[in-house]
Design a protein around this motif. Structure first.
Motif, PDB file in Angstrom:
ATOM      1  N   ARG A  95      -4.949   8.318   1.822  1.00 29.24           N
ATOM      2  CA  ARG A  95      -3.451   7.945   2.527  1.00 29.24           C
ATOM      3  C   ARG A  95      -2.439   7.712   1.365  1.00 29.24           C
ATOM      4  O   ARG A  95      -1.413   7.824   1.748  1.00 29.24           O
ATOM      5  CB  ARG A  95      -3.733   6.665   3.443  1.00 29.24           C
ATOM      6  N   CYS A  96      -2.980   7.337   0.068  1.00 27.32           N
ATOM      7  CA  CYS A  96      -1.984   6.762  -0.929  1.00 27.32           C
ATOM      8  C   CYS A  96      -1.641   8.032  -1.752  1.00 27.32           C
ATOM      9  O   CYS A  96      -2.309   8.834  -2.091  1.00 27.32           O
ATOM     10  CB  CYS A  96      -2.546   5.505  -1.375  1.00 27.32           C
ATOM     11  N   SER A  97      -0.460   7.990  -2.281  1.00 23.63           N
ATOM     12  CA  SER A  97      -0.231   8.928  -3.501  1.00 23.63           C
ATOM     13  C   SER A  97       0.934   8.160  -4.672  1.00 23.63           C
ATOM     14  O   SER A  97       1.539   7.256  -4.213  1.00 23.63           O
ATOM     15  CB  SER A  97       0.705   9.947  -2.866  1.00 23.63           C
TER      16      SER A  97
ATOM     17  N   ARG B 278      -7.669   6.453  -1.341  1.00 27.85           N
ATOM     18  CA  ARG B 278      -6.799   7.715  -2.145  1.00 27.85           C
ATOM     19  C   ARG B 278      -6.404   8.932  -0.993  1.00 27.85           C
ATOM     20  O   ARG B 278      -5.584   9.576  -1.431  1.00 27.85           O
ATOM     21  CB  ARG B 278      -7.912   8.328  -2.997  1.00 27.85           C
TER      22      ARG B 278
ATOM     23  N   ALA C 198       4.108   5.628  -4.530  1.00 29.60           N
ATOM     24  CA  ALA C 198       3.990   4.376  -5.276  1.00 29.60           C
ATOM     25  C   ALA C 198       5.490   4.358  -6.055  1.00 29.60           C
ATOM     26  O   ALA C 198       6.079   3.196  -6.270  1.00 29.60           O
ATOM     27  CB  ALA C 198       2.902   4.210  -6.448  1.00 29.60           C
TER      28      ALA C 198
ATOM     29  N   LEU D  55       0.169  -2.317  -6.801  1.00 28.62           N
ATOM     30  CA  LEU D  55       0.077  -0.913  -5.899  1.00 28.62           C
ATOM     31  C   LEU D  55      -1.340  -0.951  -5.396  1.00 28.62           C
ATOM     32  O   LEU D  55      -2.271  -0.359  -5.986  1.00 28.62           O
ATOM     33  CB  LEU D  55       0.703   0.134  -6.471  1.00 28.62           C
TER      34      LEU D  55
ATOM     35  N   THR E 238       0.816  -1.156   0.033  1.00 31.30           N
ATOM     36  CA  THR E 238      -0.056   0.038   0.122  1.00 31.30           C
ATOM     37  C   THR E 238       0.773   1.190  -0.151  1.00 31.30           C
ATOM     38  O   THR E 238       1.426   1.465   0.958  1.00 31.30           O
ATOM     39  CB  THR E 238      -0.901   0.000   1.369  1.00 31.30           C
ATOM     40  N   PRO E 239       0.729   2.005  -1.091  1.00 30.52           N
ATOM     41  CA  PRO E 239       1.730   3.140  -1.283  1.00 30.52           C
ATOM     42  C   PRO E 239       1.322   4.316  -0.439  1.00 30.52           C
ATOM     43  O   PRO E 239       0.798   5.248  -0.804  1.00 30.52           O
ATOM     44  CB  PRO E 239       2.017   3.382  -2.594  1.00 30.52           C
ATOM     45  N   SER E 240       1.140   4.078   1.113  1.00 28.62           N
ATOM     46  CA  SER E 240       0.710   5.297   1.884  1.00 28.62           C
ATOM     47  C   SER E 240       1.554   5.938   2.658  1.00 28.62           C
ATOM     48  O   SER E 240       1.682   6.745   3.834  1.00 28.62           O
ATOM     49  CB  SER E 240      -0.475   4.606   3.069  1.00 28.62           C
TER      50      SER E 240
ATOM     51  N   ASP F  34      -3.697   1.007  -3.800  1.00 26.46           N
ATOM     52  CA  ASP F  34      -3.877   2.652  -3.576  1.00 26.46           C
ATOM     53  C   ASP F  34      -5.116   2.966  -3.463  1.00 26.46           C
ATOM     54  O   ASP F  34      -5.611   3.969  -3.959  1.00 26.46           O
ATOM     55  CB  ASP F  34      -3.165   3.238  -4.413  1.00 26.46           C
TER      56      ASP F  34
END
Ligand code: GLU
Length: 322
Positions: free
Chosen positions: A49-51, A47, A55, A42, A11-13, A44
Protein backbone atom coordinates in the motif's frame (compact mmCIF):
# COMPACT_ATOMS: atom_id res chain seq x y z
CA UNK A 1 14.93 21.45 24.31
CA UNK A 2 13.49 19.13 26.97
CA UNK A 3 14.19 15.40 27.12
CA UNK A 4 10.72 14.72 25.73
CA UNK A 5 10.62 12.94 22.38
CA UNK A 6 7.56 13.06 20.14
CA UNK A 7 6.85 11.60 16.74
CA UNK A 8 4.49 12.11 13.88
CA UNK A 9 4.06 8.71 12.23
CA UNK A 10 1.95 8.86 9.05
CA UNK A 11 1.48 5.87 6.75
CA UNK A 12 2.42 6.93 3.20
CA UNK A 13 -0.29 4.81 1.58
CA UNK A 14 -2.01 7.59 -0.34
CA UNK A 15 -2.01 11.32 -0.97
CA UNK A 16 -1.73 13.56 2.10
CA UNK A 17 -5.30 14.49 3.05
CA UNK A 18 -6.71 17.11 5.44
CA UNK A 19 -7.02 14.41 8.15
CA UNK A 20 -3.33 13.53 7.96
CA UNK A 21 -2.42 17.23 7.84
CA UNK A 22 -4.47 17.93 10.98
CA UNK A 23 -2.77 15.01 12.77
CA UNK A 24 0.61 16.43 11.71
CA UNK A 25 -0.36 19.92 12.89
CA UNK A 26 -1.46 18.68 16.33
CA UNK A 27 1.76 16.62 16.75
CA UNK A 28 3.84 19.62 15.69
CA UNK A 29 2.05 22.03 18.06
CA UNK A 30 2.31 19.51 20.92
CA UNK A 31 6.04 18.94 20.39
CA UNK A 32 7.02 22.53 19.71
CA UNK A 33 4.97 23.92 22.60
CA UNK A 34 6.97 21.65 24.93
CA UNK A 35 10.37 22.20 23.37
CA UNK A 36 10.42 18.46 22.62
CA UNK A 37 12.37 16.61 19.95
CA UNK A 38 10.10 15.80 16.98
CA UNK A 39 10.66 12.81 14.73
CA UNK A 40 8.88 12.27 11.41
CA UNK A 41 8.55 8.50 11.04
CA UNK A 42 7.16 7.20 7.77
CA UNK A 43 5.35 3.97 8.60
CA UNK A 44 5.70 2.07 5.36
CA UNK A 45 5.91 -1.58 6.49
CA UNK A 46 2.87 -2.39 4.37
CA UNK A 47 4.88 -2.41 1.15
CA UNK A 48 1.87 -3.13 -1.04
CA UNK A 49 0.00 0.00 0.00
CA UNK A 50 2.89 2.38 0.67
CA UNK A 51 5.26 4.05 -1.77
CA UNK A 52 8.28 6.39 -1.60
CA UNK A 53 6.33 8.84 -3.79
CA UNK A 54 3.61 9.15 -1.15
CA UNK A 55 6.32 9.56 1.51
CA UNK A 56 7.86 12.42 -0.52
CA UNK A 57 4.45 13.95 -0.88
CA UNK A 58 3.90 13.75 2.88
CA UNK A 59 7.17 15.59 3.56
CA UNK A 60 6.36 18.23 0.93
CA UNK A 61 2.83 18.76 2.31
CA UNK A 62 4.07 19.22 5.89
CA UNK A 63 6.77 21.66 4.75
CA UNK A 64 4.24 23.54 2.65
CA UNK A 65 2.03 24.06 5.70
CA UNK A 66 5.06 25.42 7.59
CA UNK A 67 6.06 22.50 9.79
CA UNK A 68 9.54 21.16 10.45
CA UNK A 69 11.00 18.21 12.35
CA UNK A 70 14.31 17.34 13.97
CA UNK A 71 14.91 13.87 12.54
CA UNK A 72 13.37 11.39 10.17
CA UNK A 73 13.00 7.61 10.16
CA UNK A 74 11.60 5.13 7.64
CA UNK A 75 9.95 2.15 9.26
CA UNK A 76 10.80 -0.40 6.55
CA UNK A 77 14.51 0.21 7.27
CA UNK A 78 13.98 -1.26 10.73
CA UNK A 79 13.20 -4.81 9.63
CA UNK A 80 16.11 -6.34 11.57
CA UNK A 81 14.86 -4.93 14.88
CA UNK A 82 11.31 -6.11 14.14
CA UNK A 83 12.64 -9.63 13.51
CA UNK A 84 14.54 -9.54 16.81
CA UNK A 85 11.26 -8.67 18.52
CA UNK A 86 9.63 -11.74 16.93
CA UNK A 87 12.51 -13.84 18.34
CA UNK A 88 11.82 -12.47 21.84
CA UNK A 89 8.09 -13.10 21.58
CA UNK A 90 8.62 -16.63 20.24
CA UNK A 91 11.08 -17.34 23.04
CA UNK A 92 8.39 -16.45 25.59
CA UNK A 93 5.83 -18.71 23.87
CA UNK A 94 3.71 -15.73 22.82
CA UNK A 95 3.46 -16.41 19.07
CA UNK A 96 1.28 -18.88 17.20
CA UNK A 97 0.63 -19.60 13.53
CA UNK A 98 -2.82 -18.74 12.19
CA UNK A 99 -4.29 -19.42 8.78
CA UNK A 100 -7.80 -18.13 9.41
CA UNK A 101 -8.97 -15.94 6.55
CA UNK A 102 -10.54 -12.52 7.12
CA UNK A 103 -13.87 -14.04 6.15
CA UNK A 104 -13.55 -16.72 8.81
CA UNK A 105 -12.83 -14.09 11.44
CA UNK A 106 -15.77 -12.00 10.24
CA UNK A 107 -18.08 -15.03 10.25
CA UNK A 108 -17.41 -15.51 13.96
CA UNK A 109 -19.45 -12.31 14.18
CA UNK A 110 -17.98 -10.47 17.19
CA UNK A 111 -17.15 -6.81 16.74
CA UNK A 112 -13.86 -5.59 18.20
CA UNK A 113 -13.44 -2.27 20.00
CA UNK A 114 -11.33 -0.93 17.11
CA UNK A 115 -14.18 -1.26 14.64
CA UNK A 116 -12.88 -4.46 13.05
CA UNK A 117 -13.82 -8.04 13.88
CA UNK A 118 -12.55 -9.72 17.02
CA UNK A 119 -10.34 -12.72 16.34
CA UNK A 120 -12.16 -15.64 18.01
CA UNK A 121 -8.98 -17.50 19.02
CA UNK A 122 -9.46 -20.43 16.63
CA UNK A 123 -5.70 -21.21 16.31
CA UNK A 124 -4.66 -19.97 19.76
CA UNK A 125 -3.55 -23.36 21.07
CA UNK A 126 -1.43 -24.18 18.04
CA UNK A 127 2.29 -24.42 18.78
CA UNK A 128 5.01 -22.93 16.59
CA UNK A 129 6.84 -25.53 14.51
CA UNK A 130 9.89 -27.04 16.23
CA UNK A 131 12.07 -25.47 13.52
CA UNK A 132 10.97 -21.99 14.70
CA UNK A 133 8.69 -19.15 13.60
CA UNK A 134 10.77 -18.40 10.49
CA UNK A 135 9.57 -21.61 8.89
CA UNK A 136 5.88 -20.65 9.24
CA UNK A 137 4.01 -19.98 6.01
CA UNK A 138 1.02 -18.65 7.96
CA UNK A 139 0.45 -15.33 9.70
CA UNK A 140 1.73 -15.13 13.28
CA UNK A 141 -0.50 -13.88 16.07
CA UNK A 142 0.41 -12.64 19.53
CA UNK A 143 -1.09 -14.46 22.54
CA UNK A 144 -2.40 -11.50 24.53
CA UNK A 145 -2.58 -11.74 28.31
CA UNK A 146 -6.07 -12.51 29.63
CA UNK A 147 -5.50 -9.93 32.38
CA UNK A 148 -6.26 -6.23 32.53
CA UNK A 149 -3.62 -3.96 31.01
CA UNK A 150 -3.39 -0.59 32.74
CA UNK A 151 -3.18 2.17 30.15
CA UNK A 152 -4.14 5.83 30.29
CA UNK A 153 -4.88 8.62 27.86
CA UNK A 154 -3.80 12.14 28.84
CA UNK A 155 -7.05 13.57 27.51
CA UNK A 156 -9.07 11.02 29.53
CA UNK A 157 -10.47 9.24 26.51
CA UNK A 158 -11.64 5.80 27.44
CA UNK A 159 -9.22 3.09 26.35
CA UNK A 160 -9.63 -0.68 26.27
CA UNK A 161 -8.16 -2.28 29.33
CA UNK A 162 -8.73 -5.93 28.38
CA UNK A 163 -7.21 -6.34 24.94
CA UNK A 164 -7.90 -10.07 24.67
CA UNK A 165 -11.61 -9.66 25.40
CA UNK A 166 -12.04 -6.34 23.56
CA UNK A 167 -9.88 -6.91 20.48
CA UNK A 168 -8.59 -10.50 20.30
CA UNK A 169 -5.05 -11.63 19.49
CA UNK A 170 -3.52 -9.39 16.80
CA UNK A 171 -1.45 -10.42 13.80
CA UNK A 172 2.17 -9.34 14.32
CA UNK A 173 3.64 -10.88 11.17
CA UNK A 174 1.56 -11.25 8.06
CA UNK A 175 1.37 -14.32 5.88
CA UNK A 176 3.54 -12.58 3.23
CA UNK A 177 6.32 -12.16 5.82
CA UNK A 178 5.82 -8.42 6.39
CA UNK A 179 5.66 -7.03 9.91
CA UNK A 180 2.25 -5.82 11.05
CA UNK A 181 1.51 -2.34 12.41
CA UNK A 182 1.21 -3.16 16.13
CA UNK A 183 4.64 -4.77 16.42
CA UNK A 184 6.42 -2.24 14.19
CA UNK A 185 4.98 0.78 16.00
CA UNK A 186 5.85 -0.53 19.47
CA UNK A 187 9.40 -1.51 18.51
CA UNK A 188 10.01 1.80 16.76
CA UNK A 189 8.63 3.90 19.62
CA UNK A 190 11.05 1.95 21.84
CA UNK A 191 14.05 2.31 19.46
CA UNK A 192 13.32 6.03 19.03
CA UNK A 193 12.96 6.53 22.83
CA UNK A 194 9.58 8.17 22.23
CA UNK A 195 8.05 9.61 25.41
CA UNK A 196 4.84 11.08 23.92
CA UNK A 197 2.48 9.61 21.35
CA UNK A 198 -0.11 11.97 19.85
CA UNK A 199 -2.45 10.32 17.33
CA UNK A 200 -6.06 10.03 16.18
CA UNK A 201 -8.56 8.35 18.48
CA UNK A 202 -9.18 5.58 15.92
CA UNK A 203 -5.93 4.18 17.38
CA UNK A 204 -7.01 4.54 21.01
CA UNK A 205 -8.24 0.92 21.32
CA UNK A 206 -4.90 -0.35 19.94
CA UNK A 207 -3.09 1.23 22.88
CA UNK A 208 -3.91 -1.77 25.08
CA UNK A 209 -2.23 -4.10 22.54
CA UNK A 210 0.75 -1.74 22.44
CA UNK A 211 1.00 -1.80 26.23
CA UNK A 212 0.89 -5.62 26.25
CA UNK A 213 3.67 -5.72 23.64
CA UNK A 214 5.75 -3.20 25.59
CA UNK A 215 5.46 -5.40 28.66
CA UNK A 216 6.44 -8.53 26.72
CA UNK A 217 9.38 -6.77 25.05
CA UNK A 218 10.49 -4.93 28.17
CA UNK A 219 9.99 -1.49 26.62
CA UNK A 220 8.88 1.67 28.42
CA UNK A 221 5.35 3.00 27.83
CA UNK A 222 5.11 6.54 26.43
CA UNK A 223 2.35 8.96 27.42
CA UNK A 224 -0.58 8.74 25.02
CA UNK A 225 -2.93 11.45 23.83
CA UNK A 226 -5.61 10.69 21.25
CA UNK A 227 -7.26 13.48 19.30
CA UNK A 228 -10.34 14.18 17.18
CA UNK A 229 -10.71 12.93 13.61
CA UNK A 230 -12.02 14.71 10.54
CA UNK A 231 -15.05 12.97 9.07
CA UNK A 232 -16.80 13.16 5.75
CA UNK A 233 -20.50 13.92 5.69
CA UNK A 234 -21.56 10.28 5.47
CA UNK A 235 -19.55 9.50 8.61
CA UNK A 236 -16.33 7.82 7.32
CA UNK A 237 -12.89 9.15 8.09
CA UNK A 238 -12.30 12.16 5.82
CA UNK A 239 -8.79 10.97 5.02
CA UNK A 240 -9.83 7.75 3.38
CA UNK A 241 -13.25 7.79 1.83
CA UNK A 242 -15.02 9.56 -0.98
CA UNK A 243 -15.06 13.28 -0.39
CA UNK A 244 -11.50 13.65 0.87
CA UNK A 245 -9.09 15.76 -1.12
CA UNK A 246 -5.41 15.14 -1.74
CA UNK A 247 -2.80 17.74 -0.94
CA UNK A 248 -1.93 18.54 -4.56
CA UNK A 249 -5.51 19.47 -5.37
CA UNK A 250 -5.87 21.34 -2.08
CA UNK A 251 -2.74 23.35 -2.89
CA UNK A 252 -3.99 24.28 -6.34
CA UNK A 253 -7.07 25.94 -4.81
CA UNK A 254 -5.95 27.38 -1.49
CA UNK A 255 -2.89 28.87 0.21
CA UNK A 256 -1.11 27.04 3.03
CA UNK A 257 -2.33 29.76 5.43
CA UNK A 258 -5.93 29.22 4.38
CA UNK A 259 -5.70 25.43 4.82
CA UNK A 260 -3.97 25.81 8.20
CA UNK A 261 -6.69 28.24 9.30
CA UNK A 262 -9.51 25.87 8.30
CA UNK A 263 -7.83 22.93 10.08
CA UNK A 264 -7.14 25.00 13.20
CA UNK A 265 -10.75 26.22 13.22
CA UNK A 266 -12.03 22.63 12.91
CA UNK A 267 -9.79 21.64 15.82
CA UNK A 268 -11.17 24.46 17.98
CA UNK A 269 -7.95 26.49 17.95
CA UNK A 270 -9.42 29.46 16.04
CA UNK A 271 -12.87 31.04 16.42
CA UNK A 272 -13.09 31.63 12.68
CA UNK A 273 -11.29 29.99 9.75
CA UNK A 274 -8.94 32.97 9.26
CA UNK A 275 -5.54 32.51 7.60
CA UNK A 276 -2.93 31.12 10.01
CA UNK A 277 0.48 29.47 10.22
CA UNK A 278 1.58 26.69 12.59
CA UNK A 279 4.11 29.11 14.13
CA UNK A 280 1.40 31.71 14.82
CA UNK A 281 -0.83 29.07 16.47
CA UNK A 282 1.94 28.01 18.82
CA UNK A 283 1.72 30.85 21.35
CA UNK A 284 -1.85 30.05 22.40
CA UNK A 285 -1.71 26.27 21.90
CA UNK A 286 -3.27 24.34 24.75
CA UNK A 287 -4.86 20.88 24.59
CA UNK A 288 -7.69 22.20 26.77
CA UNK A 289 -8.77 24.30 23.75
CA UNK A 290 -8.68 21.42 21.28
CA UNK A 291 -12.12 20.19 20.27
CA UNK A 292 -12.79 16.65 21.53
CA UNK A 293 -15.58 15.82 19.12
CA UNK A 294 -14.86 14.64 15.59
CA UNK A 295 -15.57 17.30 12.97
CA UNK A 296 -17.29 16.87 9.62
CA UNK A 297 -15.53 18.53 6.66
CA UNK A 298 -16.64 19.31 3.14
CA UNK A 299 -14.60 19.69 -0.04
CA UNK A 300 -16.69 21.38 -2.70
CA UNK A 301 -15.83 23.54 -5.71
CA UNK A 302 -12.24 23.89 -4.53
CA UNK A 303 -13.17 25.03 -1.03
CA UNK A 304 -12.41 23.11 2.17
CA UNK A 305 -14.86 23.96 4.93
CA UNK A 306 -16.06 22.82 8.30
CA UNK A 307 -19.63 21.48 8.42
CA UNK A 308 -19.76 20.98 12.19
CA UNK A 309 -19.31 18.37 14.91
CA UNK A 310 -19.80 14.74 13.97
CA UNK A 311 -22.01 12.29 15.84
CA UNK A 312 -20.60 10.83 19.07
CA UNK A 313 -18.42 7.86 18.06
CA UNK A 314 -20.20 4.53 18.55
CA UNK A 315 -17.12 2.67 17.51
CA UNK A 316 -13.73 3.61 16.12
CA UNK A 317 -13.70 3.74 12.29
CA UNK A 318 -12.50 0.44 10.87
CA UNK A 319 -8.74 -0.04 10.34
CA UNK A 320 -7.11 -2.77 8.32
CA UNK A 321 -4.79 -4.87 10.43
CA UNK A 322 -3.73 -7.88 8.47
N1 GLU B 1 0.98 5.01 11.02
C1 GLU B 1 -0.26 5.08 11.72
C2 GLU B 1 -1.30 5.76 10.86
O1 GLU B 1 -0.97 6.52 9.96
C3 GLU B 1 -0.15 5.84 13.01
C4 GLU B 1 0.61 5.08 14.01
C5 GLU B 1 0.60 5.68 15.40
O2 GLU B 1 0.52 6.89 15.52
O3 GLU B 1 0.69 4.92 16.34
O4 GLU B 1 -2.47 5.54 11.06
Amino acid sequence: MTSERCRYAPTPSGPAHPGTLLAGLLCWLDARSRGAHLLLRLEDVDRERCSPEFADEMRAALHWLGMDWDAEAVQSHRHASHVTALDHLAHQGLLYPCDCSRNEVRRAGVRAADGGWRYPGTCRERPLPAAGWRTCQQALRLRLPGATVAVQDEGHRSLCQEPLADLGDPVVRRRDGSIAYHLAVVMDDGSDSITRVVRGHDLAPATAIHRALQQALDLPTPNYRHHLLLLEESGGKFAKFHGAVGWRELRSHASAERVTGVLAHAAGLLETPEDATPAALLAAFDWARVERRDQVMRWESGVLSLVGPGPPAQRAPERSED
